[in-house]
Write an enzyme that holds these catalytic residues in place. Structure first.
Site, short mmCIF file in Angstrom:
data_model
loop_
_atom_site.label_atom_id
_atom_site.label_comp_id
_atom_site.label_asym_id
_atom_site.label_seq_id
_atom_site.Cartn_x
_atom_site.Cartn_y
_atom_site.Cartn_z
N LEU A 35 0.85 -1.19 0.00
CA LEU A 35 0.00 0.00 0.00
C LEU A 35 0.88 1.24 0.00
CD1 LEU A 35 -2.68 -1.01 2.67
CD2 LEU A 35 -2.47 -1.69 0.26
N ARG A 42 1.10 13.57 8.06
CA ARG A 42 1.90 13.91 9.24
C ARG A 42 3.35 14.23 8.89
NH1 ARG A 42 -0.25 8.63 12.26
NH2 ARG A 42 -0.69 8.10 10.08
N LYS A 389 36.50 17.47 -13.74
CA LYS A 389 35.20 17.05 -14.29
C LYS A 389 35.41 16.27 -15.56
CE LYS A 389 32.79 18.35 -17.48
NZ LYS A 389 32.21 19.13 -18.58
N ALA A 418 50.19 25.06 -10.66
CA ALA A 418 49.14 25.75 -9.90
C ALA A 418 48.40 26.74 -10.79
CB ALA A 418 49.78 26.49 -8.73
C1 UD1 Z 1 -2.31 1.80 9.85
C2 UD1 Z 1 -3.35 0.89 10.53
C3 UD1 Z 1 -3.03 0.80 12.03
C4 UD1 Z 1 -1.61 0.28 12.21
C5 UD1 Z 1 -0.62 1.13 11.44
C6 UD1 Z 1 0.74 0.46 11.47
C7 UD1 Z 1 -5.41 1.24 9.29
C8 UD1 Z 1 -6.75 1.84 9.28
N1 UD1 Z 1 -4.66 1.47 10.36
O1 UD1 Z 1 -2.47 3.09 10.39
O2 UD1 Z 1 -3.93 -0.10 12.65
O3 UD1 Z 1 -1.30 0.28 13.60
O4 UD1 Z 1 -1.00 1.26 10.06
O5 UD1 Z 1 1.74 1.19 10.83
O6 UD1 Z 1 -5.06 0.52 8.36
N2 UD1 Z 1 -2.60 4.05 2.20
C9 UD1 Z 1 -3.10 3.97 0.92
N3 UD1 Z 1 -4.34 4.49 0.66
C10 UD1 Z 1 -5.11 5.07 1.61
C11 UD1 Z 1 -4.58 5.16 2.93
C12 UD1 Z 1 -3.33 4.64 3.18
O7 UD1 Z 1 -2.43 3.44 0.02
O8 UD1 Z 1 -6.21 5.50 1.29
C13 UD1 Z 1 -1.26 3.51 2.47
C14 UD1 Z 1 -0.29 4.56 2.91
O9 UD1 Z 1 0.40 5.12 1.80
C15 UD1 Z 1 0.64 3.79 3.83
C16 UD1 Z 1 -0.22 2.66 4.36
O10 UD1 Z 1 -1.35 2.59 3.50
O11 UD1 Z 1 1.73 3.25 3.12
C17 UD1 Z 1 -0.65 2.89 5.82
O12 UD1 Z 1 -1.41 4.09 5.87
P1 UD1 Z 1 -1.32 5.09 7.10
O13 UD1 Z 1 -2.21 6.24 6.81
O14 UD1 Z 1 0.10 5.39 7.41
O15 UD1 Z 1 -1.96 4.21 8.25
P2 UD1 Z 1 -1.78 4.41 9.81
O16 UD1 Z 1 -2.59 5.55 10.26
O17 UD1 Z 1 -0.35 4.40 10.15
CA CA Z 2 1.52 4.49 8.97
#
Ligand code: UD1
Ligand code: CA
Length: 510
Positions: A35, A42, A389, A418
């Site tokens: 994902l 953040r 270079k 030099a």
């Molecule tokens: C998520 C988990 C949380 C876990 C944590 C661990 C969920 C709802 N929560 O939270 O339980 O403890 O990871 O690190 O899954 N992403 C997408 N599409 C989206 C949203 C996110 O591709 O619509 C991808 C992000 O790019 C990222 C990953 O999913 O790589 C995790 O997303 P992030 O928003 O960081 O989840 P957390 O709030 O950390």
């Molecule tokens: Ca995360």
């Protein structure tokens, strides 16, 4: 796509009768889905989080490399892209090669569940186990994921519908918490923002890494609703849904918190960077026999190699796939990037070497700059405030002070005085300079390229050389004119020259 149910080698040979009933067996093969569509709010960045660099490589590249170690040769890794999709794809292709990944687009980021849903078409008919990874959990090791997969397949002898990777954290803030029932069995995951104060006290967290039986995942995912504090489709609801359906959900508890932690802020990114750096420096010291004088102030890419008995002084930065040989001295404040350094080389303070190659027993710096395929052959010297270079210095050639060598070839044993400048740019084009072997370029010579200086010739101090100089010729003036033909001395053998030079060290300095 591998849609044919297959049994393991052992089952196929010894128990052919079991082939008929596959329904309760774990998927025949492993697919990996990463994902990587989120922005990462953040991080407070215009750049998607998975493109931020750790150890000089995008976060997503770390995860891709781990994924590749797990999937069968020839099978693609699936990657969900959204934010800065083109850049993320490029980073993935850089790591996995063309055809190494299949991309699925999540156009609107509506949560991790929605992200997995984007891959439905590509995966739902696959009789596989799907390992879901997060693009922002870069340090998880293939061994750990292999153990997760093993537990998933062997859970209660028949395998689980889902297995999640969990870890206990001193400070679980921000993570999804794992809620267990009275018997200590998995019940559901609750996200930080939806948790009650009691649930927030749980310190067993969801690492965001799961194995799912693909055939069970997508029907359950279709039932996920965005009825939560963030209005998102949570992937984390799926294990609870499966559990409520009476399916087996297993929890794999990992002990190394750092390994499975995610990066959500730049503070966490810097902490990971430090951890990775320490790991690299310890490996160099313990396994490679490198002296690192001050590990707290030394930065070496995890991809770099450094040879035995090389000493690295404080403030050194070694980037990319740089290779440094044995018994070198890399002095304070030096930066080496994607370069090759031979053995017995001294690189003095505050020199910068980018995309270049330095042969054995060379000396560089202080304050030298090598870039764009600069090549120093064995025993050559580049000294104070010299820029090189796209140029080659022959064996034991020297350029000691305040010089620019661009698009130049410098012959063996030639000495560049030099303040010499190769005037390689006419305002439109770059032109080459060739200085043949055993030449003495006088201080403050301007070599107006394209130009060639023949072997054993000499340019006087301050000469502006606009025309080719034949071999064995002294030129001087502005523009430089031939002053005299130099007598052809009996050429000494290199060994004799070395002995002579060693005997009279005062004459060695240019
Ligand atoms: C998520 C988990 C949380 C876990 C944590 C661990 C969920 C709802 N929560 O939270 O339980 O403890 O990871 O690190 O899954 N992403 C997408 N599409 C989206 C949203 C996110 O591709 O619509 C991808 C992000 O790019 C990222 C990953 O999913 O790589 C995790 O997303 P992030 O928003 O960081 O989840 P957390 O709030 O950390
Ligand atoms: Ca995360």
């Amino acid at each position: 796509m591998d849609t044919q149910p297959r049994t393991s080698q052992h089952d196929a040979d010894a128990e052919p009768q079991r082939r008929a009933d596959q329904s309760s067996q774990p998927g025949a093969s492993l697919d990996v889905l990463i994902l990587a569509a989120g922005l990462g709010t953040r991080m407070r960045s215009a750049t998607a989080k998975v493109l931020h660099k750790l150890g000089g490589r995008p976060l997503i590249a770390h995860v891709c490399r781990t994924a590749r170690a797990l999937v069968k040769e020839g099978r693609p890794v699936y990657v969900v892209v959204g934010h800065q999709a083109e850049e993320v794809k490029a980073a993935v292709v850089e790591e996995l090669g063309e055809g190494g990944a299949v991309f699925v687009a999540q156009t609107e980021q509506r949560g991790t569940g929605d992200a997995v849903m984007a891959a439905r078409e590509a995966l739902e008919n696959s009789n596989s186990t799907l390992l879901v990874l997060s693009g922002d959990v870069p340090l998880v090791r293939a061994e750990t994921l292999g153990a997760l997969y093993h537990q998933h397949r062997s859970h209660r002898g028949h395998g689980a519908a889902a297995t999640l990777l969990a870890v206990r954290l001193e400070d679980p803030t921000g993570y999804g918490r794992i809620v267990r029932d009275a018997e200590g069995l998995f019940e559901r995951i609750v996200e930080q923002k939806d948790a009650t104060p009691e649930e927030r006290a749980i310190n067993e967290i969801n690492a965001g890494i799961y194995c799912f039986e693909t055939r069970k995942l997508f029907p359950a995912l279709a039932r996920v609703q965005p009825a939560n504090a963030q209005g998102e489709y949570y992937l984390t609801d799926v294990p609870g849904i499966l559990r409520a359906d009476g399916e087996d959900v297993s929890v794999f508890v990992q002990s190394d918190a750092r390994e499975v932690s995610g990066i959500n802020t730049r503070v966490e990114l810097a902490e990971f960077e430090r951890a990775l750096r320490n790991r690299t420096l310890r490996r160099l010291m313990l396994d490679s026999g490198v002296t690192v004088i001050d590990p707290a102030h030394t930065y070496v890419s995890p991809e770099a190699q450094v040879g035995r008995d090389t000493v690295i002084h404080p403030g050194v930065v070694i980037e990319g796939r740089t290779v440094v040989g044995e018994a070198c001295e890399i002095c304070a404040g030096v930066r080496l990037s994607n370069s090759r350094v031979g053995s017995g080389v001294v690189i003095k303070d505050h020199s910068v070497v980018v995309d270049s190659e330095i042969g054995d027993h060379c000396s560089v710096g202080p304050f030298a700059h090598l870039r764009m395929n600069a090549l120093m052959e064995e025993g050559s010297v580049v000294g104070n405030f010299v820029e090189v270079k796209k140029s080659r210095l022959g064996r034991r050639a020297k350029s000691m002070h305040l010089t620019y060598l661009g698009d130049a070839t410098v012959g063996d044993r030639t000495n560049v005085g030099a303040g010499t400048v190769t005037c390689n740019y006419d305002g439109k084009q770059k032109h080459p300079t060739v200085i043949e072997e055993d030449v003495k370029i006088g201080s403050d010579t301007m070599l107006v390229a394209p130009v060639r200086v023949g072997a054993r010739s000499v340019t006087a101090a301050g000469a502006v050389v606009t025309e080719d100089v034949p071999p064995d010729t002294l030129v001087a003036g502005v523009p430089a004119k031939v002053k005299k033909k130099l007598s052809q001395e009996q050429p000494e053998s290199p060994e004799e020259k070395e002995t002579a030079a060693a005997a009279t060290p005062a004459t060695r300095e240019a």
